[in-house]
Structure formats: C-alpha cells, structure tokens
Design a protein around this motif. Structure first.
Motif, PDB file in Angstrom:
ATOM      1  N   THR A   1     -24.483  28.118  21.867  1.00  0.00           N
ATOM      2  CA  THR A   1     -24.726  26.922  21.062  1.00  0.00           C
ATOM      3  C   THR A   1     -25.432  25.863  21.894  1.00  0.00           C
ATOM      4  O   THR A   1     -26.407  25.247  21.443  1.00  0.00           O
ATOM      5  CB  THR A   1     -23.406  26.373  20.481  1.00  0.00           C
TER       6      THR A   1
ATOM      7  N   LEU B   1     -29.139  24.239  21.163  1.00  0.00           N
ATOM      8  CA  LEU B   1     -29.370  22.804  20.958  1.00  0.00           C
ATOM      9  C   LEU B   1     -30.365  22.259  21.984  1.00  0.00           C
ATOM     10  O   LEU B   1     -31.278  21.492  21.632  1.00  0.00           O
ATOM     11  CB  LEU B   1     -28.060  22.031  21.015  1.00  0.00           C
TER      12      LEU B   1
ATOM     13  N   MET C   1     -26.031  14.952  17.550  1.00  0.00           N
ATOM     14  CA  MET C   1     -25.665  16.212  16.909  1.00  0.00           C
ATOM     15  C   MET C   1     -24.148  16.378  17.032  1.00  0.00           C
ATOM     16  O   MET C   1     -23.653  16.824  18.053  1.00  0.00           O
ATOM     17  CB  MET C   1     -26.393  17.368  17.589  1.00  0.00           C
TER      18      MET C   1
ATOM     19  N   LEU D   1     -20.425  17.980  16.347  1.00  0.00           N
ATOM     20  CA  LEU D   1     -19.858  19.294  16.075  1.00  0.00           C
ATOM     21  C   LEU D   1     -18.380  19.145  15.740  1.00  0.00           C
ATOM     22  O   LEU D   1     -17.674  18.319  16.333  1.00  0.00           O
ATOM     23  CB  LEU D   1     -20.001  20.218  17.283  1.00  0.00           C
TER      24      LEU D   1
ATOM     25  N   LEU E   1     -21.949  22.921  14.063  1.00  0.00           N
ATOM     26  CA  LEU E   1     -22.858  21.780  13.997  1.00  0.00           C
ATOM     27  C   LEU E   1     -22.792  21.120  12.626  1.00  0.00           C
ATOM     28  O   LEU E   1     -22.933  21.783  11.596  1.00  0.00           O
ATOM     29  CB  LEU E   1     -24.288  22.251  14.290  1.00  0.00           C
TER      30      LEU E   1
END
Length: 190
Positions: free
Chosen positions: A5, A9, A32, A34, A39
C-alpha cells in the motif's frame, strides 16, 4: 500500513507530480486517510491565498480523516510550493516531494528530492519541467514537519463532534463546497 500500500501511494504521488510538473504546475498538497488499512480517498487542497489562508487550508485537510475515523494518514506536499503558500522559509531539500505517514502514535517523514529538467515554456510565467528523481534519504521517524502539515497530521486523529446523522457525509459535502477536491474510493463513496 503494509509495504504494498505504501509503495502504491508513494508511486501514485510521484506520478502525479511528474504529470503536474509536465503541465507547468505543482500539484497541491493532498491527504490520503486510511481506515483499517483501506484508503478512504484523496483530498486535494482548495485554492488558497498566500499566508494565513494557506495555513488554515492545509490544516483543514484533516477534516475528512477525522470524520472518517482514520487510523493512518499520508500527506504529500512540495517543499517550495508550501513554503511560498505559507510565506515561510523552505524546510528541507528543495525541490522535493514530501510524504508523511502518520498514526495517532507518531509519524515518519519521507523525502523524494528531484532536480528539474526544462521541457518547454508554456507561457511567459509557466514552464513545463520533468522531475529527475534523486536518491531518497532514509525515512525520518518523527521528522520535523512544517506547522500547517503538523496541524493537519495532529487534527486527523481528533474525532469531529458534529451533531449530524452522517458526520462523514456532511464533512465531505462541506469540504467540496469550500473548494477541496475530494475523490473517495468506492468503499467510502457517498
């Protein structure tokens, strides 16, 4: 956050910056959030005036993270761009794409410095450039964050207390009305 992840990103931000610089502009700061490793989306800074409005606007990136109950956030910004918007000296290498990965227990600062190779002059005041990514220094646990980024990180983990049946939904709508660009993932779409 798992490595896959994080890598996705970081790569998406490098790609966004490469595309933006190729069109003559630096992408605005983006957060961003989470929730349990998933996300929520990308929330890009609204158009801001230099100075206090920029500081407030960057700090307010935290609103959707707080409303979603995020347990992690990644915030990206460009050193020179945010220094100019904030009317403050640049902190760290410049030009540089910065990403901070944060939880309520702390943060790690990742820096991706680059040089600029000129591609074309789009107008008298606008030039297209291509970033030439330099070796990234080691991540900095607890690395120094500029004040508006520090505020956005800190406020991301302070629950919003809204007297509304859908605090997340109303926060998204209000931020969009204020000019923030909100792109939610399918799992969090309204």
């Amino acid at each position: 956050m798992d490595t896959q992840t994080w890598d996705a990103l970081a790569a998406s931000m490098k790609n966004a910056y490469t595309a933006g610089l190729g069109e003559g502009s630096v992408p605005r700061p983006v957060i961003m959030p989470l929730v349990r490793g998933e996300l929520v989306g990308l929330i890009w800074l609204r158009p801001v005036e230099h100075g206090k409005d920029a500081l407030t606007g960057i700090a307010q990136l935290s609103n959707i993270a707080a409303a979603a109950g995020a347990d992690e956030v990644v915030l990206a910004w460009e050193t020179r761009d945010v220094a100019a918007l904030s009317e403050a000296p640049a902190v760290g290498p410049a030009p540089c794409l910065n990403l901070v990965h944060a939880t309520k227990d702390g943060h790690t600062l990742h820096r991706f410095p680059y040089t600029e190779r000129s591609l074309a002059h789009l107008s008298e005041s606008l030039a297209a450039v291509e970033p030439q990514w330099l070796p990234a220094p080691d991540p900095q646990p607890g690395g120094e964050l500029i004040p508006p980024v520090r505020a956005a990180v800190d406020y991301s983990f302070v629950p919003l207390e809204l007297d509304h049946p859908s605090p997340f939904g109303v926060t998204v709508v209000l931020m969009e009305e204020d000019g923030y660009s909100v792109r939610l993932t399918e799992a969090f779409a309204l």
